[in-house]
Every structure is written in C-alpha cells, then in structure tokens.
Write a protein that holds these residues in place. Structure first.
Motif, PDB file in Angstrom:
ATOM      1  N   ASN A 258       0.810  -1.225   0.000  1.00  0.00           N
ATOM      2  CA  ASN A 258       0.000   0.000   0.000  1.00  0.00           C
ATOM      3  C   ASN A 258       0.838   1.267   0.000  1.00  0.00           C
ATOM      4  O   ASN A 258       0.286   2.375   0.021  1.00  0.00           O
ATOM      5  N   LYS A 259       2.162   1.082   0.029  1.00  0.00           N
ATOM      6  CA  LYS A 259       3.103   2.212   0.068  1.00  0.00           C
ATOM      7  C   LYS A 259       2.854   3.111   1.278  1.00  0.00           C
ATOM      8  O   LYS A 259       2.935   4.338   1.206  1.00  0.00           O
ATOM      9  N   THR A 260       2.538   2.462   2.411  1.00  0.00           N
ATOM     10  CA  THR A 260       2.297   3.207   3.651  1.00  0.00           C
ATOM     11  C   THR A 260       3.322   2.871   4.728  1.00  0.00           C
ATOM     12  O   THR A 260       3.200   3.356   5.859  1.00  0.00           O
ATOM     13  N   LEU A 261       4.319   2.063   4.398  1.00  0.00           N
ATOM     14  CA  LEU A 261       5.315   1.659   5.390  1.00  0.00           C
ATOM     15  C   LEU A 261       6.157   2.863   5.787  1.00  0.00           C
ATOM     16  O   LEU A 261       6.759   3.529   4.944  1.00  0.00           O
ATOM     17  N   LYS A 262       6.196   3.134   7.075  1.00  0.00           N
ATOM     18  CA  LYS A 262       6.926   4.295   7.561  1.00  0.00           C
ATOM     19  C   LYS A 262       8.415   3.982   7.713  1.00  0.00           C
ATOM     20  O   LYS A 262       8.807   2.837   7.885  1.00  0.00           O
ATOM     21  N   GLU A 263       9.204   5.025   7.659  1.00  0.00           N
ATOM     22  CA  GLU A 263      10.650   4.864   7.774  1.00  0.00           C
ATOM     23  C   GLU A 263      11.017   4.176   9.091  1.00  0.00           C
ATOM     24  O   GLU A 263      10.507   4.532  10.153  1.00  0.00           O
ATOM     25  N   ASN A 264      11.861   3.181   8.991  1.00  0.00           N
ATOM     26  CA  ASN A 264      12.364   2.419  10.146  1.00  0.00           C
ATOM     27  C   ASN A 264      11.307   1.541  10.819  1.00  0.00           C
ATOM     28  O   ASN A 264      11.586   0.913  11.840  1.00  0.00           O
ATOM     29  N   GLU A 265      10.094   1.450  10.228  1.00  0.00           N
ATOM     30  CA  GLU A 265       9.064   0.612  10.844  1.00  0.00           C
ATOM     31  C   GLU A 265       9.476  -0.860  10.847  1.00  0.00           C
ATOM     32  O   GLU A 265       9.141  -1.602  11.766  1.00  0.00           O
ATOM     33  N   HIS A 266      10.228  -1.257   9.815  1.00  0.00           N
ATOM     34  CA  HIS A 266      10.683  -2.651   9.766  1.00  0.00           C
ATOM     35  C   HIS A 266      11.598  -2.979  10.936  1.00  0.00           C
ATOM     36  O   HIS A 266      11.685  -4.121  11.375  1.00  0.00           O
ATOM     37  N   LYS A 267      12.291  -1.959  11.488  1.00  0.00           N
ATOM     38  CA  LYS A 267      13.154  -2.200  12.655  1.00  0.00           C
ATOM     39  C   LYS A 267      12.318  -2.552  13.886  1.00  0.00           C
ATOM     40  O   LYS A 267      12.748  -3.342  14.730  1.00  0.00           O
ATOM     41  N   TYR A 268      11.146  -1.966  13.964  1.00  0.00           N
ATOM     42  CA  TYR A 268      10.235  -2.299  15.067  1.00  0.00           C
ATOM     43  C   TYR A 268       9.795  -3.756  14.964  1.00  0.00           C
ATOM     44  O   TYR A 268       9.833  -4.506  15.944  1.00  0.00           O
ATOM     45  N   TYR A 269       9.400  -4.180  13.762  1.00  0.00           N
ATOM     46  CA  TYR A 269       8.969  -5.567  13.577  1.00  0.00           C
ATOM     47  C   TYR A 269      10.118  -6.535  13.844  1.00  0.00           C
ATOM     48  O   TYR A 269       9.927  -7.608  14.423  1.00  0.00           O
ATOM     49  N   LEU A 270      11.297  -6.159  13.447  1.00  0.00           N
ATOM     50  CA  LEU A 270      12.468  -6.999  13.688  1.00  0.00           C
ATOM     51  C   LEU A 270      12.712  -7.167  15.180  1.00  0.00           C
ATOM     52  O   LEU A 270      13.005  -8.270  15.667  1.00  0.00           O
ATOM     53  N   ALA A 271      12.568  -6.084  15.938  1.00  0.00           N
ATOM     54  CA  ALA A 271      12.764  -6.146  17.391  1.00  0.00           C
ATOM     55  C   ALA A 271      11.713  -7.049  18.046  1.00  0.00           C
ATOM     56  O   ALA A 271      12.032  -7.862  18.926  1.00  0.00           O
ATOM     57  N   ILE A 272      10.466  -6.930  17.608  1.00  0.00           N
ATOM     58  CA  ILE A 272       9.385  -7.763  18.157  1.00  0.00           C
ATOM     59  C   ILE A 272       9.651  -9.236  17.867  1.00  0.00           C
ATOM     60  O   ILE A 272       9.513 -10.111  18.742  1.00  0.00           O
ATOM     61  N   LEU A 273      10.058  -9.542  16.630  1.00  0.00           N
ATOM     62  CA  LEU A 273      10.283 -10.941  16.249  1.00  0.00           C
ATOM     63  C   LEU A 273      11.470 -11.537  16.983  1.00  0.00           C
ATOM     64  O   LEU A 273      11.438 -12.696  17.394  1.00  0.00           O
ATOM     65  N   ASN A 274      12.516 -10.769  17.141  1.00  0.00           N
ATOM     66  CA  ASN A 274      13.692 -11.278  17.859  1.00  0.00           C
ATOM     67  C   ASN A 274      13.384 -11.508  19.337  1.00  0.00           C
ATOM     68  O   ASN A 274      13.970 -12.386  19.970  1.00  0.00           O
TER      69      ASN A 274
END
Length: 395
Positions: A258-274
């Motif tokens: 949807n082209k709505t991914l915010k900058e550095n949001e993937h780092k949040y998901y990475l932290a949650i998964l780890n």
C-alpha cells in the motif's frame, strides 16, 4: 496477490493464524507428514479445519511430505482420496511416488513440491512441472539469484520460507538424527541433533546450530522478484509465536504493497520478532553465503519466552470486563501490552484482577486460570504480553 502462509499444528493454531492475518495455513494429518511430534489433525479435524478456512475465504494445504519407504504406502491411496473429497487447496509432497500417485488416481488436487526436495535450479523445477507440480517450495538455502532465475525461466508459483528454524544440513537431506538416535528426520522423527552440545575438549562444547531465518529486511525485494507465497515455519510453535510472527509480516507486507510503510518501521517488527523467539535470527543464504555470524558454534542459552501472559476469550458487556485466559504469571501493577490485528498495540497498567467469583486477587499464577480485567472491549483472540517495545521509539 502475495500469500502469507502460516503453520497450523492444530485447530486452535488454524484459527489464530487466520485471525492474525494469514492468507493460508498448512497443516498435517496423523500420517505421512514430517511433524510426527506435533498434535496434527485427525480426519475429522482436517475436515473441520478445511470448512473453517474456506468459510473465511482462505486456503489450506496439507503436508504429505515424508520420504516414503515401502511399508509407508499402506493407506496412502485412501488418504489422498479423502483429501480430495474434503477439498483441500493442495498437498505438499517431496516424494516423486506420491506426486505420481495423485496423477494415477486421477485426483484433482494441486501439487506443491516440498522444501524437502531441496530444489535450487530451474532444470529441476521444469522436471517437477512435467509431473504436474504447480508450486515449488524452494530449499531454504535458496539465494536471491536462485529465486529470480527460477521464476524468470519457469514461471511457476514460488513459495519461500521467510521465518523460522533452519536445518544444519540441506533441508530434507539430514541423517544425523537417524544415525545417532534411530529417529528418522526425513520421516517425521527429527531429534534435532544439531541443537545438541558436543564436547570436543576439556574447555569447550561444540554446536552446529544455524541461527533462525528472518527475512524482514528483504521482503520488498522478494516481492519485486516475483515470490508468490511467503511461508513461516513452526507447526510445533505456540499460538503466541504464530500470532506475533504472522501479525508482524502481515503489517509489513501490507505497508509495502500500500506504500504506507513508515521509515524504520521494519526495525520495530524486527525487534518484536527477535524478542518472540529464543534464538537469534538472520537472512541466512538470501543475500550471501552464511558465515560464522549466522551460526552457533559455542554454548548458548535458549530460554523459554515468558512474554505471553493471556488470551482474550470474551468480553462481559454488563460488567465492562475483559475475560482473559492466563498463560503466564502476572500480577497487579504489572505493565503489559495488548495486541491484535484489529487494534493498535497499547500499553496498560493492571490495576485490578478479578477471579471467576468476582473476588479481587493480586496475582494470576495458575495455568489457564480465568480472570477478568476492567478494560475497554477487546476482540476475542487479542493477546496480552509483557511490555516490550513501543513503535514510536523506532519512528
């Protein structure tokens, strides 16, 4: 459309996976699958699962992926005919005998080649296509170049693993478990020898364990090169693990599309998964050959995750109380988080806990104890965990 495919070792996991955003699930019956130690599904449960999944307009694939010996074929024809009868969306198989048998029986079941076939090149894919395979789960050792070339040269549906455990050998080729414990990893009995510690001298233990797979940094890249289905490993994992992993990837994929991914949001998901898993994770083979940084060689700790505190099972509208099934110890004044696919994750301080008799208690310490919390209405299957990360810290 990109398919997000979740593991579902039993009916509860089927429901949780779909609720938390999976487009499809894969499960195993009581025979012919590589997770002999999972709960797995009886024939009655398989039919119930298929009906439930299809009511949700989603898909379910069933594993028939052991490496067959002659004495394993008893009952296979009847089982395959049953799977067609209940209208599964495909079988996942690795043995050529199973794939040919589906065709010989004239069954209308889509064929998906298991990762156990260790497929890494276009020539092999074309061979499997000639037998009627319409989707290939590539080996977990596939690189970006492998995936791109296979997609370009064959046009077949490609399924890749994006999260979960790795095999220390090529997937489907390990004989360590069979050799050391007489439990055949290629027929559902893996004893996970690669997780063991081997004493090599008086000073140190040696392990040969790969770190887990985590493709968070490369999801957009895989979408762009044409991967059709993103698969999460873990039919024996907890509902908390399944929910957390699926929700993170669901929101990441949707944000990309949807082209709505915010900058550095993937780092949040990475932290949650780890935080969710008990092993470190890495993209492994995708962008380079693994090094010592992608492997455990020395002793390590794999502590059981205790973050999962409770599962919302109902809401008492009259008393304005959330009904919660306890999953790990928590107490009054703890700071927790609630998360789910239809709510924004929020932090909450527990100021009151009520038992089933309406009495106020200070601690929920009994496994699966039913308690009530005075909080706003929350949907069934919402989960409560220890406070971990706040997305705002990463944006």
């Amino acid at each position: 459309m990109i398919e997000l495919l979740a593991p579902a070792g039993d009916l509860e996991r089927v429901k949780i996976a779909l609720y938390y955003g999976a487009d499809a699930v894969y499960s195993g019956g009581s025979s012919f699958n590589l997770r002999a130690n999972a709960k797995n599904l009886t024939k009655e449960e398989l039919e119930e699962a298929v009906n439930y999944v299809h009511e949700k307009k989603k898909k379910i694939y069933i594993t028939v992926n052991i490496v067959f010996h002659d004495n394993n074929f008893e009952g296979l024809d009847e089982y395959l005919q049953f799977l067609e009868q209940i209208k599964i969306d495909g079988i996942i198989a690795s043995d050529i005998a199973v794939i040919k048998r589906v065709k010989e029986l004239g069954l209308n079941i889509p064929l998906c080649l298991s990762t156990q076939a260790s497929t890494l090149n276009a020539r092999a894919v074309r061979f499997w296509q000639s037998l009627g395979v319409t989707r290939v789960v590539l080996a977990r050792e596939a690189s970006r170049e492998n995936i791109k070339r296979i997609k370009e040269e064959t046009g077949i549906e490609i399924e890749t693993f994006i999260h979960g455990a790795m095999c220390t050998s090529f997937s489907g080729k390990c004989v360590l478990s069979n050799y050391i414990t007489n439990r055949d990893s290629n027929r559902g009995g893996c004893a996970q020898i690669c997780r063991w510690h081997f004493q090599v001298d008086d000073q140190a233990d040696l392990t040969i364990t790969p770190k887990d797979l985590n493709m968070i940094p490369f999801i957009q890249d895989e979408i762009e090169i044409g991967v059709d289905s993103f698969k999460v490993e873990g039919r024996m994992r907890s509902i908390y693990y399944v929910a957390t992993v699926i929700l993170c990837y669901r929101r990441l994929i949707d944000g990309i599309m949807n082209k709505t991914l915010k900058e550095n949001e993937h780092k949040y998901y990475l932290a949650i998964l780890n935080r969710c898993a008990n092993r470190e994770s890495t993209p492994q083979f995708y962008d380079k050959l693994p090094t010592k940084e992608e492997q455990y060689y020395q002793e390590r700790e794999e502590l059981s995750n205790q973050d999962f505190l409770g599962l919302v099972i109902d809401y008492d509208q009259e008393r304005k109380l959330v009904k919660l099934e306890q999953r790990n110890y928590f107490k009054k004044d703890d700071i927790v988080q609630f998360f789910g696919p239809s709510i924004e994750t929020f932090t909450y301080k527990i100021n009151k806990i009520l038992n089933e008799d309406g009495e106020e208690i200070d601690v929920a310490r009994h496994p699966q104890q039913i308690v009530y919390l005075p909080i706003e209405p929350l949907p069934k299957f919402t989960m409560m965990r220890l406070k971990t990360f706040d997305k705002r810290d990463f944006l």
